[in-house]
Design a protein around this motif. Structure first.
Motif, short mmCIF file in Angstrom:
data_model
loop_
_atom_site.label_atom_id
_atom_site.label_comp_id
_atom_site.label_asym_id
_atom_site.label_seq_id
_atom_site.Cartn_x
_atom_site.Cartn_y
_atom_site.Cartn_z
N LYS A 177 17.58 50.97 -32.71
CA LYS A 177 18.37 51.82 -33.30
C LYS A 177 17.54 52.82 -33.83
CE LYS A 177 22.17 48.41 -34.88
NZ LYS A 177 23.01 48.02 -36.03
N GLY A 178 18.09 54.06 -33.56
CA GLY A 178 17.51 55.36 -34.17
C GLY A 178 18.56 56.36 -34.29
N TYR A 179 17.99 57.35 -35.29
CA TYR A 179 18.96 58.29 -35.56
C TYR A 179 18.08 59.54 -36.09
CZ TYR A 179 23.11 55.50 -35.85
OH TYR A 179 24.16 54.36 -35.43
N THR A 180 18.54 60.75 -35.57
CA THR A 180 17.87 61.87 -36.24
C THR A 180 19.19 62.66 -37.24
OG1 THR A 180 16.72 62.19 -34.32
CG2 THR A 180 17.00 64.10 -35.52
N TYR A 181 18.63 62.81 -38.32
CA TYR A 181 19.37 63.51 -39.34
C TYR A 181 19.12 65.02 -39.69
CZ TYR A 181 20.03 58.55 -40.48
OH TYR A 181 20.35 57.29 -40.32
N ASN A 182 20.06 65.86 -39.68
CA ASN A 182 19.66 67.36 -40.03
C ASN A 182 20.72 67.83 -41.01
OD1 ASN A 182 17.54 68.04 -38.01
ND2 ASN A 182 19.13 67.35 -36.78
N LEU A 183 20.66 68.73 -41.76
CA LEU A 183 21.71 69.39 -42.61
C LEU A 183 22.41 70.46 -41.76
CD1 LEU A 183 20.20 70.22 -46.12
CD2 LEU A 183 22.04 68.62 -45.34
N VAL A 219 25.02 66.45 -44.18
CA VAL A 219 24.29 65.81 -43.31
C VAL A 219 24.97 65.34 -42.17
CG1 VAL A 219 23.03 63.61 -43.44
CG2 VAL A 219 23.39 64.50 -45.55
N GLU A 220 24.26 65.44 -40.92
CA GLU A 220 24.54 65.15 -39.68
C GLU A 220 23.51 64.37 -39.04
OE1 GLU A 220 26.52 68.50 -36.79
OE2 GLU A 220 24.24 68.27 -36.27
N LYS A 221 23.99 63.22 -38.31
CA LYS A 221 23.13 62.48 -37.55
C LYS A 221 23.48 62.48 -36.09
CE LYS A 221 25.27 57.90 -38.61
NZ LYS A 221 25.24 56.59 -39.36
N THR A 222 22.42 62.17 -35.49
CA THR A 222 22.66 62.19 -33.99
C THR A 222 21.82 60.82 -33.59
OG1 THR A 222 22.32 64.45 -33.64
CG2 THR A 222 22.04 63.28 -31.79
N LYS A 223 22.44 59.82 -32.62
CA LYS A 223 22.23 58.76 -32.35
C LYS A 223 21.00 58.56 -31.12
CE LYS A 223 24.12 54.15 -31.28
NZ LYS A 223 25.30 53.56 -30.86
N LEU A 224 20.15 57.83 -31.24
CA LEU A 224 19.57 57.65 -30.25
C LEU A 224 20.11 56.81 -29.08
CD1 LEU A 224 16.44 57.25 -28.72
CD2 LEU A 224 16.16 54.96 -30.18
N LYS A 225 20.20 57.35 -27.76
CA LYS A 225 20.87 56.67 -26.83
C LYS A 225 20.15 55.83 -25.91
CE LYS A 225 24.89 59.61 -27.40
NZ LYS A 225 25.77 60.64 -26.86
N ASN A 226 20.50 55.38 -24.72
CA ASN A 226 19.67 54.43 -23.75
C ASN A 226 18.67 55.36 -22.98
OD1 ASN A 226 20.69 52.10 -24.77
ND2 ASN A 226 22.36 52.13 -22.87
N GLU A 227 19.39 56.64 -22.82
CA GLU A 227 18.47 57.53 -22.08
C GLU A 227 17.45 58.18 -22.72
OE1 GLU A 227 22.22 60.00 -23.02
OE2 GLU A 227 21.92 57.88 -22.31
N GLY A 228 17.11 57.83 -23.91
CA GLY A 228 16.09 58.32 -24.99
C GLY A 228 14.89 57.02 -25.06
N ILE A 229 15.22 55.88 -24.29
CA ILE A 229 14.22 54.73 -24.53
C ILE A 229 13.87 54.71 -22.99
CG2 ILE A 229 14.24 52.38 -24.79
CD1 ILE A 229 16.54 52.65 -26.52
#
Length: 671
Positions: free
Chosen positions: A105-111, A116-126
């Protein structure tokens, strides 16, 4: 009012201390942070890292090892963006003997507009990548990462190799705000823990024990007129040994010039499997030493088994050796024969991948295939040749005796007055000149009879570079002259690697690429492909920007554009040894023709210095005027490959004095 401010400070302190590190609970404050409090210059910071290593029990499979990892990282600037990319090494011998990775599981967080906005790590990023037949690598690329982002990652690994605990890293190239490690090991599996003795700090840890209980179900069968099966269960009780490491505000590894491999000095805990104690008290010893490791590797089919193969090359090699009786000439012929027949495919390993026969047939192989083939051929030629196991600089210096301690192999010929090291993977290598990747302290020589011993991998002869510089200063204060650059051993090897594939025009461009306007002409290179000879480069040069005129005086840096402007040793203290890779000698022979209408007002003083009485290093600076010429001779010799960290202060003073000396200027005055 004072009470209010005191209460506010207490609340802030409590908030920091009780920061929420639960996965997915990244705060706005973390995203707003502009710099690390531990190291304000850090490009990124690990806010939290947690590892849980324990042994899961299954009624059918028994124990398996589990490693749970969670990490939260703050990225401060663009140099820290690579912290959004991670990789995990997985052992993959077979469908049953392999490390499993799951729960990623992975997330990127930005303001975004204060939210707070988060973007999920998807299968294409693995991504999965096969390293070799035994190892693969899983990589994660977290999405939507920018300066100021916080990234989080968690995953779980399960391994059937209960006697192998990977090193636990307690430090990083960036600061770590909080580190939380717990290792739980059933009492049956016994390990020796070692903290890297080369680390700059020694982290504390706490050992304890707890009781653990598992339930085992047994199937009981009775045979009569009708077969019946009944089930019973029993409790399986044992103790677990626990190691806890809880650290805060861990400084990063210090970046320093001339370090062999920074990871050699990282704080880490190494686990060595020593013995297994069964529930009935029977002990099976798994402790090892380098002699056992060497024998295990040698007996492997992918190592010693390949050394025994010879039929695939015998006829061609015998033809190449025909008429050559001198042992050293036979050795040189074999070395060149292997380099001409098989090229390195870029893969490192102590075991073969496809085997020596296939590598020979296809003309391409990994390190083991090429250098085991070389060893076999040298033996066939009647030489006392054996393989040498090596840990490359990238692999580091192993702390304990493990199979992973070696990842490379070279060949050695033992002769009455010494040894000759050979590596046929590098086209620029010559006997007793290994590529830098393999020059890592010492290797383990394994002989045919199974005995093994340590052998130095360090270069004993100095690499020499001599620059002959002859120039004149014209009346218009332009400078023109000739330069001859003569390099041996590693200096020659490195020069060939940098320049062999360049055109003459590209080589000239590299010479002219300086902070001043410089014109280079008539470039000539000698022995470019003859790797056993010195690499020699000659060229003409001219420039109008090398002489400084102030009033009626001229200031001349005698080494011109070879003057070292800045010392690489600025820090007053140092944590790690200085690694120069090899002993060296740097020499300058300078002849300067003075311009008309000027005479010498002052010359630097001739000096000679030694670093110590045991001749670690020395330099000599001799300058004199001879009519209308100034002659300068400089020689700097360093007779070892490294400087221990505790000798740094003395070496720094000595080396910086040398830099200052060769930077001194000649002063000319108008007549």
């Amino acid at each position: 009012m004072r009470t209010f401010f005191t209460l506010a400070l207490l609340l802030i302190a409590t908030s920091i201390h009780s920061q929420n590190f639960k996965f997915g609970k990244v705060s706005k404050q973390e995203l707003e942070s502009q710099a690390s409090e531990i190291n304000p210059n850090a490009d990124a910071e690990i806010l939290y890292k947690s590892e849980r290593i324990y042994y899961r029990f299954d009624k059918q499979e028994g124990f398996t090892q589990v490693r749970e990892v969670q990490m939260r990282v703050k990225i401060y600037n663009k140099e820290g963006l690579d912290r959004a990319n991670y990789s995990v090494r997985l052992y993959n011998e077979s469908t049953t003997k392999r490390t499993k990775l799951f729960g990623i599981k992975g997330y990127t967080y930005n303001l975004n507009n204060g939210k707070v906005e988060k973007t999920k790590l998807k299968n294409e990023g693995i991504f999965d990548e096969e390293v070799n037949e035994y190892w693969k690598k899983a990589s994660f690329a977290l999405p939507n990462v920018k300066e100021g982002s916080v990234v989080e990652l968690k995953y779980e690994m399960e391994s059937p190799f209960i006697g192998v605990i990977d090193d636990i890293y307690l430090q990083d190239l960036v600061p770590i705000k909080k580190l939380d490690i717990r290792v739980r090991i059933p009492e049956f599996f016994n390990f020796k823990k070692t903290i890297n003795p080369k680390a700059a700090f020694y982290p504390n840890f706490v050992d304890s024990t707890v009781d653990r209980k598992e339930t085992i179900t047994n199937a009981n069968r009775s045979d009569g007129y009708v077969t019946q099966t009944s089930f019973s269960s029993s409790d399986f009780e044992f103790k677990e040994n626990i190691t806890d490491i809880n650290l805060e505000n861990i400084p990063p590894l210090k970046q320093e010039n001339f370090v062999d491999n920074l990871n050699n000095y990282i704080a880490k805990m190494v686990w060595e499997y020593t013995f297994y104690k069964s529930p009935r008290g029977q002990i099976t010893d798994y402790s090892s030493n380098w002699d056992k490791i060497a024998k295990t590797i040698y007996r492997s089919e992918g190592f010693g088994g390949e050394l025994a193969k010879a039929s695939y090359y015998e006829s061609e090699l015998d033809a190449a050796l025909s008429g050559i009786s001198d042992p050293m000439q036979r050795a040189a012929t074999v070395f060149l024969f292997v380099k001409s027949k098989v090229k390195w495919n870029g893969y490192i390993g102590k075991f073969v991948n496809d085997g020596v026969k296939k590598a020979y047939k296809e003309g391409s192989g990994n390190v083991a295939e090429i250098n085991l083939m070389l060893t076999s051929m040298l033996r066939h030629a009647g030489l006392n040749a054996n393989p040498v196991l090596v840990s490359t600089k990238a692999n580091g210096i192993p702390i304990t005796a493990t199979l992973d301690g070696f990842n490379y192999v070279v060949s050695v010929i033992e002769i009455p007055n010494g040894t000759i090291l050979l590596d046929a993977t590098d086209p620029y290598c010559i006997p007793n000149l290994l590529p830098e990747r393999a020059m890592n302290w010492r290797g383990r020589l394994i002989r045919k009879n199974g005995s093994s011993t340590w052998i130095s991998l360090q270069q004993s002869s100095p690499s020499v570079e001599t620059k002959s510089i002859n120039y004149k200063i014209n009346p218009d204060l332009s400078v023109e002259g000739k330069i001859r650059d003569h390099c041996t051993l590693h200096y020659a090897q490195n020069m060939r690697k940098r320049e062999l594939k360049l055109t003459t025009e590209e080589k000239i461009e590299k010479l002219e690429d300086r902070d001043i306007e410089l014109v280079v002409e008539n470039l000539e290179v000698q022995n470019e492909k003859e790797v056993t000879k010195p690499y020699v480069k000659k060229f003409d040069f001219s420039s109008e920007e090398l002489i400084e005129e102030i009033g009626d005086k001229l200031y001349v840096s005698p080494l011109l554009f070879y003057t070292i402007e800045e010392t690489p040793f600025k820090e007053e203290t140092r944590d790690y040894p200085i690694d120069f890779v090899h002993p060296f000698s740097q020499n300058y022979m300078v002849n300067i023709m003075l311009p008309e209408g000027y005479e010498v007002e002052s010359l630097p003083e001739s000096v000679s210095y030694k670093l110590s009485e045991d001749n670690i290093s020395d330099y000599k600076y001799t300058i004199m005027q001879n009519g209308n010429y100034i002659q300068l001779r400089i020689g700097f010799n360093f007779n070892y490959s490294f400087v221990p960290a505790n000798d740094y202060t003395a070496f720094r003073q000595y080396f910086n004095a040398y830099i200052e000396k060769i930077s001194e200027k000649i002063v000319l005055k108008r007549i």
